[in-house]
Scaffold this motif. Structure first.
Motif, PDB file in Angstrom:
ATOM      1  N   LEU A  83      -8.947  -7.928  86.846  1.00 63.14           N
ATOM      2  CA  LEU A  83      -9.044  -7.859  88.302  1.00 63.14           C
ATOM      3  C   LEU A  83      -9.134  -9.247  88.923  1.00 63.14           C
ATOM      4  O   LEU A  83      -8.607  -9.479  90.021  1.00 63.14           O
ATOM      5  CB  LEU A  83     -10.243  -7.003  88.706  1.00 63.14           C
ATOM      6  CG  LEU A  83     -10.104  -5.497  88.402  1.00 63.14           C
ATOM      7  CD1 LEU A  83     -11.385  -4.762  88.770  1.00 63.14           C
ATOM      8  CD2 LEU A  83      -8.910  -4.888  89.125  1.00 63.14           C
ATOM      9  N   ARG A  84      -9.779 -10.184  88.239  1.00 60.84           N
ATOM     10  CA  ARG A  84      -9.778 -11.572  88.731  1.00 60.84           C
ATOM     11  C   ARG A  84      -8.374 -12.156  88.668  1.00 60.84           C
ATOM     12  O   ARG A  84      -7.939 -12.877  89.585  1.00 60.84           O
ATOM     13  CB  ARG A  84     -10.751 -12.427  87.912  1.00 60.84           C
ATOM     14  CG  ARG A  84     -12.221 -12.164  88.229  1.00 60.84           C
ATOM     15  CD  ARG A  84     -13.120 -13.237  87.678  1.00 60.84           C
ATOM     16  NE  ARG A  84     -13.174 -13.247  86.220  1.00 60.84           N
ATOM     17  CZ  ARG A  84     -14.037 -12.538  85.493  1.00 60.84           C
ATOM     18  NH1 ARG A  84     -14.926 -11.742  86.075  1.00 60.84           N
ATOM     19  NH2 ARG A  84     -14.035 -12.627  84.175  1.00 60.84           N
ATOM     20  N   PHE A  85      -7.642 -11.832  87.598  1.00 61.90           N
ATOM     21  CA  PHE A  85      -6.246 -12.274  87.490  1.00 61.90           C
ATOM     22  C   PHE A  85      -5.430 -11.716  88.653  1.00 61.90           C
ATOM     23  O   PHE A  85      -4.623 -12.427  89.268  1.00 61.90           O
ATOM     24  CB  PHE A  85      -5.672 -11.820  86.148  1.00 61.90           C
ATOM     25  CG  PHE A  85      -4.198 -12.071  85.975  1.00 61.90           C
ATOM     26  CD1 PHE A  85      -3.708 -13.352  85.762  1.00 61.90           C
ATOM     27  CD2 PHE A  85      -3.292 -11.015  86.017  1.00 61.90           C
ATOM     28  CE1 PHE A  85      -2.350 -13.578  85.599  1.00 61.90           C
ATOM     29  CE2 PHE A  85      -1.938 -11.231  85.852  1.00 61.90           C
ATOM     30  CZ  PHE A  85      -1.474 -12.519  85.640  1.00 61.90           C
ATOM     31  N   HIS A  86      -5.617 -10.445  88.975  1.00 59.98           N
ATOM     32  CA  HIS A  86      -4.965  -9.799  90.119  1.00 59.98           C
ATOM     33  C   HIS A  86      -5.172 -10.618  91.387  1.00 59.98           C
ATOM     34  O   HIS A  86      -4.218 -10.937  92.123  1.00 59.98           O
ATOM     35  CB  HIS A  86      -5.539  -8.394  90.265  1.00 59.98           C
ATOM     36  CG  HIS A  86      -5.221  -7.685  91.541  1.00 59.98           C
ATOM     37  ND1 HIS A  86      -5.887  -7.944  92.734  1.00 59.98           N
ATOM     38  CD2 HIS A  86      -4.324  -6.703  91.830  1.00 59.98           C
ATOM     39  CE1 HIS A  86      -5.412  -7.167  93.687  1.00 59.98           C
ATOM     40  NE2 HIS A  86      -4.467  -6.402  93.163  1.00 59.98           N
ATOM     41  N   ASP A  87      -6.412 -11.001  91.634  1.00 58.66           N
ATOM     42  CA  ASP A  87      -6.725 -11.738  92.859  1.00 58.66           C
ATOM     43  C   ASP A  87      -6.100 -13.135  92.844  1.00 58.66           C
ATOM     44  O   ASP A  87      -5.615 -13.618  93.881  1.00 58.66           O
ATOM     45  CB  ASP A  87      -8.236 -11.850  93.036  1.00 58.66           C
ATOM     46  CG  ASP A  87      -8.885 -10.495  93.326  1.00 58.66           C
ATOM     47  OD1 ASP A  87      -8.148  -9.528  93.619  1.00 58.66           O
ATOM     48  OD2 ASP A  87     -10.126 -10.409  93.236  1.00 58.66           O
ATOM     49  N   LEU A  88      -6.116 -13.791  91.698  1.00 63.01           N
ATOM     50  CA  LEU A  88      -5.549 -15.132  91.596  1.00 63.01           C
ATOM     51  C   LEU A  88      -4.044 -15.120  91.835  1.00 63.01           C
ATOM     52  O   LEU A  88      -3.500 -16.006  92.491  1.00 63.01           O
ATOM     53  CB  LEU A  88      -5.863 -15.729  90.224  1.00 63.01           C
ATOM     54  CG  LEU A  88      -7.305 -16.177  89.996  1.00 63.01           C
ATOM     55  CD1 LEU A  88      -7.537 -16.491  88.523  1.00 63.01           C
ATOM     56  CD2 LEU A  88      -7.641 -17.392  90.856  1.00 63.01           C
TER      57      LEU A  88
END
Length: 524
Positions: A83-88
């Motif tokens: 999910l952090r990758f999604h945001d990045l």
């Protein structure tokens, strides 16, 4: 709008950034280098280290060591990384868009589709992996007495070989479910578009993925393909059918699994009750995204005789209005081809067809005034079996158009040939469209859409039939293929042997009666 000869790379693509990305390639110090070129201009773009077979072996050794701890990482922690990758990806999309355009020559709107695709993929597997991978109770052999559970274990280390045409979607999109399932990944992106894949790798590490769990190597298949196969516990490949056959053969000899998305010669059917104007818009969206360099794009158009002339006129008019150009904004409709070899293929296919009697209704020529690899959106009529592009994949902005008599005729012609990746049906009657879709030999079929509806329905499987491949991405299939199913059966109280002082014959009589009673009772 300036031509590709009049401008430089966007400001975000600094030499420092390109050098930083290139250092993420797994290669020994002093490795040989390879230079890539920007399709818009032909100018040098990146100088990348080339991985040797020993580098690939080293990558697998490190990945295998890291995978043990990664598989033991709770799924909730893997979910948060994804999910952090999604945001990045969404927050830093401008950098990704610039990279994809610089490496592939596609338009910004086509590049943005990859950004949105990867965000959707990351979110889907982050939030559904626990459900898809959790232990499943299965019916036991003997009701109550047999407790049976299906478990899912990661394969180990997955090899991903990704193509140049969709450098973010195909690189990150196939790695995401493999990683969420607890595997490590060793990936070989196409050299031409390796920077985009390396960018995604950097963001995943920034999101918290341990460094050795996902690694990338760069090189020709003739040099490192053997090492990529030798180290793999599973192969994920997107590319040509010829290469896919070799990978399937080699994977079979090693008794490992493989998922292969290969070539296509995709068909679109415009039925006699179709909304002609809407279908013409759909045909533009189906045939010319990423300059036709899309496995699921349409290369054959079958149009009902009743609407043929009106549709052709509307489609040609739209194709002739498309804006070709090299620009790092949302202005152009169609961008450049990616490599000189692809331009040569497109030029040869169209030239062969015209020489043998096909008629050019729109386009039909290269546009060196815009850049070295531009080719006009091209519509051909009168294409016959003796022409190369009749049944060979062109992989460019070229479509051939044919009238048909009735639906049976259209379905038969669409299903002719070895491929079966994607198809499209246009009609005002949704039920009729779905019925025709079910008759088409293709892994995905879209009704009143080109390909995006099926592709973006990420909860459903996507892949090819026949020479278009094996296996599926997306949905449950897209993550379960990266796992080994294991059955654990716990037998309680009594097993299958007869009790003491009961003869085998008497026991068989008892079991026969029990089986008949279970059938009568509706036990599944």
């Amino acid at each position: 709008m300036p031509t590709s000869h009049d401008f430089d790379l966007p400001a975000s693509l600094t030499p420092a950034l390109i050098e930083r990305l290139s250092r993420r390639v797994t290669a020994a110090p002093g490795a040989a280098r390879v230079t890539t070129s920007a399709p818009y201009t032909g100018a040098s773009l990146a100088d990348l280290p080339v991985s040797a077979p020993a580098d690939v072996e080293n990558a697998f050794a490190r990945a295998r060591a890291a995978q043990v701890a990664w598989a033991a990482t709770p799924l909730r922690e893997r979910k948060q990384i994804m999910l952090r990758f999604h945001d990045l990806v969404l927050a830093r999309q401008d950098e990704a868009l610039d990279l994809m355009q610089a490496e592939s020559g596609k338009t910004r709107r086509d590049a943005f589709l990859e950004v949105s695709d990867i965000a959707i993929t990351a979110r889907y597997y982050a939030r559904n992996a626990a459900r898809l991978l959790k232990p499943q109770r299965r019916r036991g052999a003997i009701p109550v007495l047999t407790h049976t559970t299906e478990l899912r274990h990661p394969k180990g280390v997955v090899t991903v070989i990704s193509p140049r045409n969709y450098p973010l979607s195909m690189a990150a999109g196939d790695a995401i479910p493999a990683l969420m399932a607890g595997n490590a990944v060793v990936q070989k992106p196409d050299t031409q578009t390796a920077l985009t894949a390396l960018w995604a790798l950097g963001l995943m590490r920034e999101a918290g993925l341990p460094a050795d769990v996902w690694q990338m190597v760069v090189g020709q298949a003739s040099s490192i393909g053997g090492a990529l196969m030798a180290g793999a516990d599973y192969m994920m490949f997107t590319g040509s059918t010829a290469s896919g056959r070799r990978i399937a053969r080699d994977a079979g000899s090693r008794l490992i699994g493989a998922s292969l998305e290969l070539g296509g010669k995709n068909a679109m059917l415009v039925l006699d009750d179709a909304d002609v104007e809407r279908a013409a818009d759909g045909a533009v969206a189906a045939c010319f995204p990423s300059a036709g360099q899309l496995c699921v794009s349409i290369e054959r158009l079958y149009v009902a005789e009743a609407v043929h002339d009106r549709f052709v006129a509307a489609f040609v008019a739209r194709a002739e209005k498309l804006r070709l150009g090299a620009s790092y904004d949302y202005g152009p409709d169609v961008g450049s081809l990616t490599t000189p070899s692809q331009l040569a293929t497109v030029t040869a296919h169209v030239g062969d067809a015209v020489a043998k009697g096909a008629t050019v209704l729109a386009g039909g020529r290269a546009r060196p005034d815009l850049g070295p690899l531009f080719y006009e959106p091209t519509i051909l009529a009168g294409v016959t079996p003796g022409m190369t592009l009749y049944d060979s994949e062109t992989f460019g902005p070229v479509v051939s158009i044919y009238p048909f008599r009735d639906v049976d005729d259209a379905v038969g012609r669409a299903n002719a040939g070895p491929y079966g990746l994607n198809a499209s049906v246009w009609t005002r009657d949704g039920a009729r469209g779905r019925a025709v879709a079910a008759r088409l030999h293709a892994g995905t079929v879209n009704v009143n859409e080109a390909f995006a509806a099926a592709w973006a329905s990420i909860d459903a499987p996507m892949g090819g039939m026949g020479d278009s491949g094996l296996g599926r991405r997306h949905g449950a299939d897209g993550i379960l293929k990266y796992t080994e199913p294991q059955t654990v059966a716990h037998q309680r109280v009594r097993g299958f042997d007869p009790p003491a002082r009961v003869s085998p014959q008497s026991w068989s009589v008892f079991l026969t009666a029990a089986l008949m009673a279970m059938k009568k009772a509706g036990v599944r």
